[in-house]
Design an enzyme around this catalytic site. Sequence first.
Site, PDB file in Angstrom:
ATOM      1  N   GLU A  58      24.794  -1.647   5.057  1.00 25.29           N
ATOM      2  CA  GLU A  58      24.188  -0.409   4.571  1.00 25.29           C
ATOM      3  C   GLU A  58      25.284   0.482   4.001  1.00 25.29           C
ATOM      4  OE1 GLU A  58      21.450   3.360   6.191  1.00 25.29           O
ATOM      5  OE2 GLU A  58      21.834   1.628   7.479  1.00 25.29           O
ATOM      6  N   ASN A  81      18.549   3.705   6.692  1.00 26.03           N
ATOM      7  CA  ASN A  81      18.134   5.068   6.364  1.00 26.03           C
ATOM      8  C   ASN A  81      18.619   5.508   4.987  1.00 26.03           C
ATOM      9  OD1 ASN A  81      17.074   5.029   8.932  1.00 26.03           O
ATOM     10  ND2 ASN A  81      18.555   6.453   9.809  1.00 26.03           N
ATOM     11  N   ASN A 117      12.169   1.281   4.708  1.00 29.35           N
ATOM     12  CA  ASN A 117      12.887   1.190   5.983  1.00 29.35           C
ATOM     13  C   ASN A 117      12.374   2.238   6.956  1.00 29.35           C
ATOM     14  OD1 ASN A 117      15.384   0.455   7.709  1.00 29.35           O
ATOM     15  ND2 ASN A 117      15.526   2.677   7.507  1.00 29.35           N
ATOM     16  N   GLU A 118      11.951   1.791   8.153  1.00 28.40           N
ATOM     17  CA  GLU A 118      11.601   2.693   9.268  1.00 28.40           C
ATOM     18  C   GLU A 118      10.751   3.876   8.812  1.00 28.40           C
ATOM     19  OE1 GLU A 118      15.120   3.687  11.517  1.00 28.40           O
ATOM     20  OE2 GLU A 118      15.379   1.619  12.213  1.00 28.40           O
ATOM     21  N   TYR A 161      17.497  -1.593  19.421  1.00 29.74           N
ATOM     22  CA  TYR A 161      18.881  -1.511  19.896  1.00 29.74           C
ATOM     23  C   TYR A 161      18.862  -1.243  21.393  1.00 29.74           C
ATOM     24  CZ  TYR A 161      19.974  -0.871  14.915  1.00 29.74           C
ATOM     25  OH  TYR A 161      20.086  -1.029  13.558  1.00 29.74           O
ATOM     26  N   GLU A 187      16.730  -5.517  12.319  1.00 32.54           N
ATOM     27  CA  GLU A 187      17.786  -4.697  12.925  1.00 32.54           C
ATOM     28  C   GLU A 187      17.780  -4.961  14.424  1.00 32.54           C
ATOM     29  OE1 GLU A 187      18.309  -0.548  11.992  1.00 32.54           O
ATOM     30  OE2 GLU A 187      17.541  -0.792   9.945  1.00 32.54           O
ATOM     31  N   GLN A 210      25.283  -3.883  12.378  1.00 36.51           N
ATOM     32  CA  GLN A 210      25.494  -4.354  11.020  1.00 36.51           C
ATOM     33  C   GLN A 210      26.632  -5.359  10.976  1.00 36.51           C
ATOM     34  OE1 GLN A 210      25.589  -1.207   8.056  1.00 36.51           O
ATOM     35  NE2 GLN A 210      23.948  -0.090   9.052  1.00 36.51           N
TER      36      GLN A 210
END
Length: 499
Positions: free
Chosen positions: A26, A71, A171-172, A243, A291, A348
């Site tokens: 990212e 993000n 994304n999200e 996560y 992720e 990442q």
Amino acid sequence: MKASTRISQTQQISRIDRRIYGSFIEHMGRAVYEGIYQPNHETSDENGFRQDVLKLVQELSVPIVRYPGGNFLSGYRWEDGIGPKENRPQRLDLAWQSVETNEVGLHEYMHWAQKCGTEVNMAVNLGTRGIDAARNLVEYCNFEGGTYWSDLRKQNGDEKPFAIKTWCLGNEMDGDWQIGHKTAEEYGRLAEETAKAMKWVDDSIELVVCGSSSSTRPTFVDWELTVLDHTYEYVDYLSLHQYYDNKTDNLAEFLAKSEDMDRFIKSVIAICDTMKAKKRSDKTMMLSFDEWNVWYHSNEETAAQKPWTVAPHILEDIYNFEDALLVGSMLITLLKNSDRVKIACLAQLVNVIAPIMTEKNGTAWKQTIFYPYQQASLYGHGQALTTKVDVATYDTNQFKNVPYLDSIAILNDEKNELVIFSVNKHRCEEIVFTVDSDLGLASVIEATEMADYDPKAVNGPNQELVDPRDSLERIVIDGGRVTINTKPLSWNMTRISLN
């Protein structure tokens, strides 16, 4: 302590999609600038990419890398990263309060990925943008020529299409931290229409639609049902993000969190199959766990960073040995669900919650989590076998009946070998793990373990103390049985040739 399982070539979960070992770059922190790209570094090539980093990425054998966010994606104009570098605008990145120079854009990234030998999982902005920008990007990347966008790609130096197969629709978008955050209904409608337009440009592409950004979101389940109600027939994968942390410094609880990952996956499978029934569809929705990682070490340092700088030092977790053990168990969990999880991205790849770290004026080095990820990516290919381990369990405040040993067996029919990954989660007991099979075991090709380390031990520049060591003497083959003596708190990899 003893553990046992019986495996058979007739009891298969699925053929493993190689993309399950993907990662993520990212435009945030030092992932791109001072990570994969640093023109003034002594190892950099003529295009400014660090060759020491490239070598480590190649060592990981990463099959696919998600890009450019994250993000960051929800405020990104892909057109800013094409054409002459001197004409590219600098922009404020609101997601990470930094300045994006656009020195690395689409063409530069595609060339880097090609050198790495990895595919690109491209993402389109559905935060501040939408259908038009997405379909134009597909045309720019994948159309042969003779149109405005495809000819512009040629003018910018790439005659042949990039032929990107895998695409993420935003994304999200369930998160209120996201630029352009949407309700499930708003996102579902936009994703549906964007998916249709993108596939009208190139019907060979595969699309990933946003699921919940974690299983703890209050909208989890309702979000998935609404979004899939709109997009089920137009997309190929539903995304999951998760996560884990050890903020309470409770090792047993921390290592049990792979159980939560498994529960999350199975919940999302149930949601997808509910929608399949509702739609009366013949199509089975697959999953992209795009992720996943451990993330918590760097939160205070990140909060202290000054805003509006280029490549700030954010999310630079320094991983310890216990993190590597959980990453190993999470890899095993993904493989146990490989009948539905076809894509996954360790988030990442470089500097930002990453297996690879760099010094600005120095070396690139391997974190503890580098090794289980590398071994899975190199050797975890073929058919995942049903691996039900009979072993003692333990309870924590959050989890019950947690097995002390995680394991997955993989039949690599191309190389005619059996690969076994296992994690001993017991703090002080060795586990003697016996695997009975009908595969015709011949001899041990390789056996390694990560063991005997302090749980808090870390690696650093020129000081990689935590890594796999040879453990051949701990493996015994007797007929159709292999016995693996796993040390307390250990990640183990065993490769066995077959008759």
